[in-house]
Write a protein that holds these residues in place. Structure first.
Motif, mmCIF file in Angstrom:
data_model
loop_
_atom_site.group_PDB
_atom_site.id
_atom_site.type_symbol
_atom_site.label_atom_id
_atom_site.label_comp_id
_atom_site.label_asym_id
_atom_site.label_seq_id
_atom_site.Cartn_x
_atom_site.Cartn_y
_atom_site.Cartn_z
ATOM 1 N N MET A 1 15.653 1.613 4.312
ATOM 2 C CA MET A 1 14.654 2.311 5.100
ATOM 3 C C MET A 1 13.379 1.485 5.227
ATOM 4 S SD MET A 1 15.947 5.014 6.285
ATOM 5 C CE MET A 1 14.421 5.688 6.938
ATOM 6 N N ILE A 2 13.007 0.791 4.155
ATOM 7 C CA ILE A 2 11.817 -0.052 4.210
ATOM 8 C C ILE A 2 11.994 -1.153 5.259
ATOM 9 C CG2 ILE A 2 10.468 -1.743 2.908
ATOM 10 C CD1 ILE A 2 10.844 0.016 0.451
ATOM 11 N N ASP A 3 13.176 -1.788 5.259
ATOM 12 C CA ASP A 3 13.449 -2.822 6.256
ATOM 13 C C ASP A 3 13.400 -2.258 7.671
ATOM 14 O OD1 ASP A 3 13.704 -4.802 4.391
ATOM 15 O OD2 ASP A 3 15.892 -4.659 4.246
ATOM 16 N N PHE A 4 13.839 -1.020 7.821
ATOM 17 C CA PHE A 4 13.817 -0.380 9.136
ATOM 18 C C PHE A 4 12.373 -0.234 9.631
ATOM 19 C CE2 PHE A 4 13.537 3.707 11.518
ATOM 20 C CZ PHE A 4 14.176 3.297 12.671
ATOM 21 N N TYR A 5 11.483 0.246 8.764
ATOM 22 C CA TYR A 5 10.088 0.432 9.162
ATOM 23 C C TYR A 5 9.373 -0.908 9.331
ATOM 24 C CZ TYR A 5 10.107 5.492 8.913
ATOM 25 O OH TYR A 5 10.351 6.813 9.170
ATOM 26 N N LYS A 6 9.784 -1.913 8.577
ATOM 27 C CA LYS A 6 9.240 -3.252 8.795
ATOM 28 C C LYS A 6 9.602 -3.754 10.191
ATOM 29 C CE LYS A 6 9.025 -5.068 4.057
ATOM 30 N NZ LYS A 6 9.599 -6.061 3.105
ATOM 31 N N PHE A 7 10.852 -3.482 10.575
ATOM 32 C CA PHE A 7 11.303 -3.880 11.915
ATOM 33 C C PHE A 7 10.492 -3.164 12.993
ATOM 34 C CE2 PHE A 7 13.899 -2.276 15.470
ATOM 35 C CZ PHE A 7 14.093 -3.455 16.170
ATOM 36 N N LEU A 8 10.258 -1.861 12.828
ATOM 37 C CA LEU A 8 9.488 -1.091 13.806
ATOM 38 C C LEU A 8 8.072 -1.643 13.943
ATOM 39 C CD1 LEU A 8 10.528 2.595 12.994
ATOM 40 C CD2 LEU A 8 11.340 1.155 14.868
ATOM 41 N N ALA A 9 7.459 -1.983 12.773
ATOM 42 C CA ALA A 9 6.100 -2.506 12.805
ATOM 43 C C ALA A 9 6.058 -3.880 13.467
ATOM 44 C CB ALA A 9 5.547 -2.572 11.385
ATOM 45 N N LYS A 10 7.052 -4.725 13.160
ATOM 46 C CA LYS A 10 7.092 -6.071 13.732
ATOM 47 C C LYS A 10 7.282 -6.016 15.242
ATOM 48 C CE LYS A 10 9.389 -10.542 13.233
ATOM 49 N NZ LYS A 10 10.435 -11.312 12.495
ATOM 50 N N VAL A 42 11.279 -12.160 -6.297
ATOM 51 C CA VAL A 42 11.569 -11.250 -5.191
ATOM 52 C C VAL A 42 10.379 -10.343 -4.939
ATOM 53 C CG1 VAL A 42 14.047 -11.251 -5.647
ATOM 54 C CG2 VAL A 42 12.600 -9.523 -6.710
ATOM 55 N N GLU A 43 10.344 -9.765 -3.757
ATOM 56 C CA GLU A 43 9.294 -8.814 -3.395
ATOM 57 C C GLU A 43 9.804 -7.399 -3.558
ATOM 58 O OE1 GLU A 43 6.447 -9.220 0.193
ATOM 59 O OE2 GLU A 43 7.933 -7.708 0.825
ATOM 60 N N THR A 44 9.005 -6.545 -4.150
ATOM 61 C CA THR A 44 9.382 -5.150 -4.323
ATOM 62 C C THR A 44 8.221 -4.265 -3.898
ATOM 63 O OG1 THR A 44 10.269 -3.508 -5.885
ATOM 64 C CG2 THR A 44 8.575 -5.008 -6.716
ATOM 65 N N THR A 45 8.479 -2.973 -3.785
ATOM 66 C CA THR A 45 7.438 -2.021 -3.381
ATOM 67 C C THR A 45 7.288 -0.943 -4.444
ATOM 68 O OG1 THR A 45 8.837 -0.402 -2.253
ATOM 69 C CG2 THR A 45 8.236 -2.385 -1.015
ATOM 70 N N ASP A 46 6.264 -0.098 -4.229
ATOM 71 C CA ASP A 46 6.039 1.004 -5.166
ATOM 72 C C ASP A 46 6.826 2.246 -4.772
ATOM 73 O OD1 ASP A 46 4.631 1.464 -2.854
ATOM 74 O OD2 ASP A 46 2.918 2.403 -3.862
ATOM 75 N N LEU A 47 7.695 2.131 -3.771
ATOM 76 C CA LEU A 47 8.512 3.263 -3.343
ATOM 77 C C LEU A 47 9.838 3.273 -4.096
ATOM 78 C CD1 LEU A 47 8.009 3.133 0.536
ATOM 79 C CD2 LEU A 47 6.672 4.380 -1.180
ATOM 80 N N HIS A 48 10.216 4.395 -4.616
ATOM 81 C CA HIS A 48 11.504 4.531 -5.291
ATOM 82 C C HIS A 48 11.852 6.003 -5.418
ATOM 83 C CE1 HIS A 48 8.476 4.791 -8.493
ATOM 84 N NE2 HIS A 48 9.340 5.580 -9.131
#
Length: 332
Positions: A1-10, A42-48
């Motif tokens: 889902m994070i990759d999906f929103y990254k794609f939308l923003a890009k 690696v890169e990680t986020t605070d979402l889990h």
């Protein structure tokens, strides 16, 4: 889902007013298939997503392509005794083969009769103890299926090989082969149902459409699993332990622990090193990762520590109960 929103923003389809997450860099350490320690950034986020875990201190399993429970030597005897009592020759040999070689169900069920009917085989020394074995190549090009199309060699103890050769020559096996598709020939499955159907359809055969294969059990070893649940488990529970349980893949872990138990006394005597045990078990079980093999070496000591702690606590509880009873007696 994070990759999906990254794609939308890009793509500028959606840009949130506020940052949707915080990112940070972390280092992950892991071992390569050769045992070397590697660190990857690696890169990680605070979402889990929080998922509560129930840790079972008495978990008697090893993580090896799933949670596997090695059967004890007593349970292995129960298993083979029950199979003998039931009298299904194919199921007896299948289970014995998986315990003795560590083969997965798709490998054991796609063995070909030609290997056991062919020219005399040379017996070599077993990697785990010097016993006599026959080596069998499995994987792509052999007609014998393996997980992920991996190439490997199974070490079949001589006594088991001779039993399977005898079965291959038997009238019972010949009758089943004659009833099978393609008939009685070298590339036929060694183990077939009484209707001539394979217990596990090989990858090559599965690619060929066959309208006669109407049972879902024929495709993935379901007939074997149904035999275990409907006949084998009830037989063992009736004779020995109502709580007994196992799944067919546990026989692989059982083989691994049998190898470790066979080799560890030689380590204690100084005849071989622990690294030799690790390499031998890894080779016999076709492990790509040494980390997986290490779990087998750690299993016995882990269980001993767990049960020693519980036993010690149980003794303390009994002491408390005895103390409470003595106090109650004095009050009376």
């Amino acid at each position: 889902m994070i990759d999906f929103y990254k794609f939308l923003a890009k793509a500028e389809y959606f840009i949130p007013e506020h940052p949707a997450w915080k990112t940070r860099q972390v280092n992950l350490a892991f071992k390569t298939i050769y045992g070397a320690q590697v660190v990857k950034n690696v890169e990680t986020t605070d979402l889990h997503i929080e998922a509560p875990k129930a840790n079972d201190a008495f978990r008697e399993t090893i993580l090896d392509g799933g949670e596997l429970r090695p059967l004890t030597s007593v349970e292995q005897r129960w298993l083979l005794d029950a199979l003998l009592a039931i009298g299904n020759t194919e199921m007896y040999l299948l289970h014995w083969f998986m315990i003795a070689t560590g083969a997965r169900i798709q490998t054991a069920c796609t063995l070909r009769v030609g290997f056991f009917l062919g020219h005399p085989h040379a017996f070599g020394g077993h990697l785990a103890g010097g016993r006599q074995v026959v080596k069998l190549k499995c994987g792509p090009g052999t007609l014998i299926d393996t997980k992920g199309g991996k190439h490997g060699i199974l070490h079949i103890p001589q006594a088991l090989f001779e039993a399977m050769r005898t079965y291959a020559h038997s009238d019972r096996a010949k009758t089943r082969r004659r009833a099978a598709k393609r008939g009685d020939q070298q590339n036929q499955y060694l183990f077939l149902t009484n209707r001539g159907q394979p217990y596990y359809l090989s990858k090559d055969d599965a690619r060929v459409f066959d309208p006669e294969h109407t049972s879902s059990y024929l495709c993935d070893g379901g007939t074997v699993r149904k035999f275990v649940s409907d006949r084998l488990l009830p037989a063992i529970r009736e004779r020995h332990d109502q709580q007994f349980h196992f799944k067919i893949h546990d026989l692989r872990a059982t083989f691994g622990m049998n190898c470790v138990d066979l080799l560890m006394p030689r380590v204690q005597k100084g005849e071989i090193t622990l690294s030799k045990v690790l390499g031998t078990v890894q080779e016999l079980m076709w492990h790509s990762s040494l980390q997986t093999t290490e779990r087998y070496l750690q299993y016995r000591s882990r269980m001993q520590v767990i049960y020693a702690a519980i036993d010690g606590y149980g003794e303390q509880v009994q002491a408390w109960i005895a103390g409470a009873n003595s106090l109650r007696g004095s009050d009376e």
